[in-house]
Design an enzyme around this catalytic site. Structure first.
Site, PDB file in Angstrom:
ATOM      1  N   CYS A 198     -20.955  -9.139   9.374  1.00  0.00           N
ATOM      2  CA  CYS A 198     -21.985  -8.951   8.521  1.00  0.00           C
ATOM      3  C   CYS A 198     -23.120  -8.013   8.448  1.00  0.00           C
ATOM      4  CB  CYS A 198     -22.941 -10.424   8.802  1.00  0.00           C
ATOM      5  SG  CYS A 198     -21.732 -11.836   9.154  1.00  0.00           S
ATOM      6  N   SER A 225       2.662  -4.662  -5.512  1.00  0.00           N
ATOM      7  CA  SER A 225       1.779  -5.062  -6.668  1.00  0.00           C
ATOM      8  C   SER A 225       1.300  -3.968  -7.574  1.00  0.00           C
ATOM      9  CB  SER A 225       0.668  -5.368  -5.748  1.00  0.00           C
ATOM     10  OG  SER A 225      -0.524  -6.073  -6.602  1.00  0.00           O
ATOM     11  N   HIS A 235      -0.956  -3.392  -9.294  1.00  0.00           N
ATOM     12  CA  HIS A 235      -2.682  -2.798  -9.698  1.00  0.00           C
ATOM     13  C   HIS A 235      -3.022  -1.777  -8.336  1.00  0.00           C
ATOM     14  CE1 HIS A 235      -4.833  -5.506  -6.893  1.00  0.00           C
ATOM     15  NE2 HIS A 235      -3.693  -6.269  -6.733  1.00  0.00           N
ATOM     16  N   GLN A 251       0.830  -1.176   0.227  1.00  0.00           N
ATOM     17  CA  GLN A 251       0.051   0.042   0.099  1.00  0.00           C
ATOM     18  C   GLN A 251       1.011   1.397   0.154  1.00  0.00           C
ATOM     19  OE1 GLN A 251      -3.208   0.234  -0.445  1.00  0.00           O
ATOM     20  NE2 GLN A 251      -3.812  -1.987  -0.255  1.00  0.00           N
TER      21      GLN A 251
HETATM   22  N1  PLP Z   1      -0.620  -6.858   0.786  1.00  0.00           N
HETATM   23  C1  PLP Z   1      -1.384  -5.831   1.093  1.00  0.00           C
HETATM   24  C2  PLP Z   1      -1.036  -4.878   2.182  1.00  0.00           C
HETATM   25  C3  PLP Z   1      -2.579  -5.721   0.289  1.00  0.00           C
HETATM   26  O1  PLP Z   1      -3.474  -4.776   0.434  1.00  0.00           O
HETATM   27  C4  PLP Z   1      -2.791  -6.804  -0.899  1.00  0.00           C
HETATM   28  C5  PLP Z   1      -3.812  -6.676  -1.838  1.00  0.00           C
HETATM   29  O2  PLP Z   1      -5.045  -6.594  -1.173  1.00  0.00           O
HETATM   30  C6  PLP Z   1      -1.760  -7.770  -0.883  1.00  0.00           C
HETATM   31  C7  PLP Z   1      -0.756  -7.619  -0.293  1.00  0.00           C
HETATM   32  C8  PLP Z   1      -1.950  -8.760  -2.228  1.00  0.00           C
HETATM   33  O3  PLP Z   1      -1.537  -8.104  -3.371  1.00  0.00           O
HETATM   34  P1  PLP Z   1      -1.837  -8.946  -4.804  1.00  0.00           P
HETATM   35  O4  PLP Z   1      -3.156  -8.447  -5.122  1.00  0.00           O
HETATM   36  O5  PLP Z   1      -0.818  -8.356  -5.778  1.00  0.00           O
HETATM   37  O6  PLP Z   1      -1.935 -10.305  -4.435  1.00  0.00           O
END
Ligand code: PLP
Length: 385
Positions: free
Chosen positions: A330, A202, A204, A182
């Site tokens: 929920c 990551s 995206h 993040q």
């Molecule tokens: N770590 C954190 C803090 C994330 O927010 C995310 C995604 O939600 C991930 C790891 C995992 O990333 P990826 O979607 O590339 O597997």
């Protein structure tokens, strides 16, 4: 059909920027070569990958050979944990309770199936780890330990400063893995000055494509391996590289960092605005995690007051065209209570919703959200007893 569509879930994923798509496009069609082929097509793809590696490493203060491209941050986290445990580079695992599932699950698997000692670090009500407890664990568990502490939490915006954690971990001969999924693309990160041994990213999450990320291994630290097969990524990660994805990731990082100050200011202002307006609208509102300006500025986790309107709030927002994320039980429309909210002792009887922002959001969108919330709460009667 909702009148408007407002995306307030940027911590889940972000849209691809047009310049990123443009940069990727040729690598699906005319420059489609396999970077491991020796002919011209292959060499062109190889050159592009290595250029992307240099771009990314320069942007984050790493050496090019400290990066290993992966298909996701999840793969990168699994690689670190399984790779280090299976090669016996580490003898115990110490993790925070507010890690992403991609860290918690492999740690638990390694513990249950390979009997590696696993301990959780105590935390405060913002999710920040207790350094004294970490030291106790480092003293008592078999060494070296792999310590996993998330840099900026994706649900509650809490940020861990690497330095004091690294100092302890290294004093007890351990390795430090900080998940920076993040933070890459959202802060100026210079890994040359951060005492982190392993981290993950990551694409995206910063307007790059899905299905591509990287693993960073500081030079001199053991390189964890998960996927074996071909000689790709210097034999550390087998599998034909995702050429368009890697090009897209480098372009996205470059593009967002070019505008970093402007984006930071804009998003921070949006977050402050929403936080302050919500306080006015719901005087007894609470925030989960770090809602201060020191928290991750892209995430605001709101703990709404107990009220029948909170029932299925996430779904009701979705019906109004607003995308946000569940942080809780929920009652907000989520399937399961979040382990992160559980770890910080968030009130279970209140619906928690995570709003997360990108530079593409506007104040006008937040005004629409506030209007919708006002309406939902006004239209839902409180039961009379
Ligand atoms: N770590 C954190 C803090 C994330 O927010 C995310 C995604 O939600 C991930 C790891 C995992 O990333 P990826 O979607 O590339 O597997």
């Amino acid at each position: 059909m909702p009148k408007r569509r407002i995306y307030l879930d940027a911590a889940a994923t972000t849209p691809l920027l047009p310049e990123v798509y443009e940069a990727m496009q040729p690598f699906w069609s005319q420059n489609f070569g396999n970077p491991n082929s020796l002919h011209t097509w292959g060499r062109e793809a190889r050159v592009a990958i290595e250029e992307a590696r240099r771009t990314i490493s320069t942007l984050i203060g790493a050496q090019p050979d400290e990066l290993i491209f992966t298909a996701s941050a999840t793969e990168a986290a699994n690689t670190i944990i399984y790779g280090l445990v299976s090669a016996r580079h580490v003898k115990s695992l110490i993790v925070s309770r507010i890690e992403h599932h991609c860290v918690l699950e492999p740690a638990q698997f390694a513990h249950h199936h390979w009997q590696i000692p696993l301990a959780y670090i105590r935390n405060d009500n913002l999710g920040r780890i207790d350094l004294n407890h970490l030291e106790e664990l480092l003293k008592t568990l078999p060494r070296p330990a792999l310590v996993c502490v998330i840099h900026a939490n994706n649900e509650i915006a809490t940020i861990h400063e690497p330095q004091p954690i690294a100092q302890l971990v290294h004093h007890y001969e351990g390795f430090l893995f900080m998940d920076m999924v993040q933070t890459f693309g959202h802060y100026a990160i210079n890994l040359a000055e951060l005492p982190i041994d392993y981290t993950i990213a990551s694409a995206h999450k910063f307007h790059g494509p899905k299905g591509v990320g990287f693993l960073y291994v500081r030079k001199g630290k053991p390189v964890p391996i998960l996927l074996r097969g071909g000689a790709q990524e210097r034999q550390f990660r087998a599998g034909t590289e995702n050429v368009p994805g890697i090009i897209g990731m480098a372009t996205a990082l470059q593009t967002v960092l070019n505008h970093l100050n402007h984006h930071q200011q804009h998003i921070q202002n949006l977050r402050r605005y929403l936080r302050d307006q919500l306080k006015t609208l719901f005087p007894d509102i609470l925030f989960n995690g770090d809602a201060s300006d020191q928290g991750l500025y892209t995430v605001l986790n709101v703990c709404f007051p107990p009220h029948p309107a909170g029932e299925m709030l996430l779904l009701r927002l979705d019906i109004e065209g607003i995308a946000a994320s569940a942080g809780s039980a929920c009652s907000s429309g989520a399937h399961q209570r979040s382990h992160v909210l559980e770890a910080i002792g968030a009130p279970p009887n209140r619906p928690s919703i995570r709003f997360s922002f990108s530079h593409l959001n506007t104040q006008d969108e937040l005004d629409y959200l506030l209007e919708v919330l006002k309406r939902i709460y006004a239209e839902t009667p409180t039961p009379t007893t």
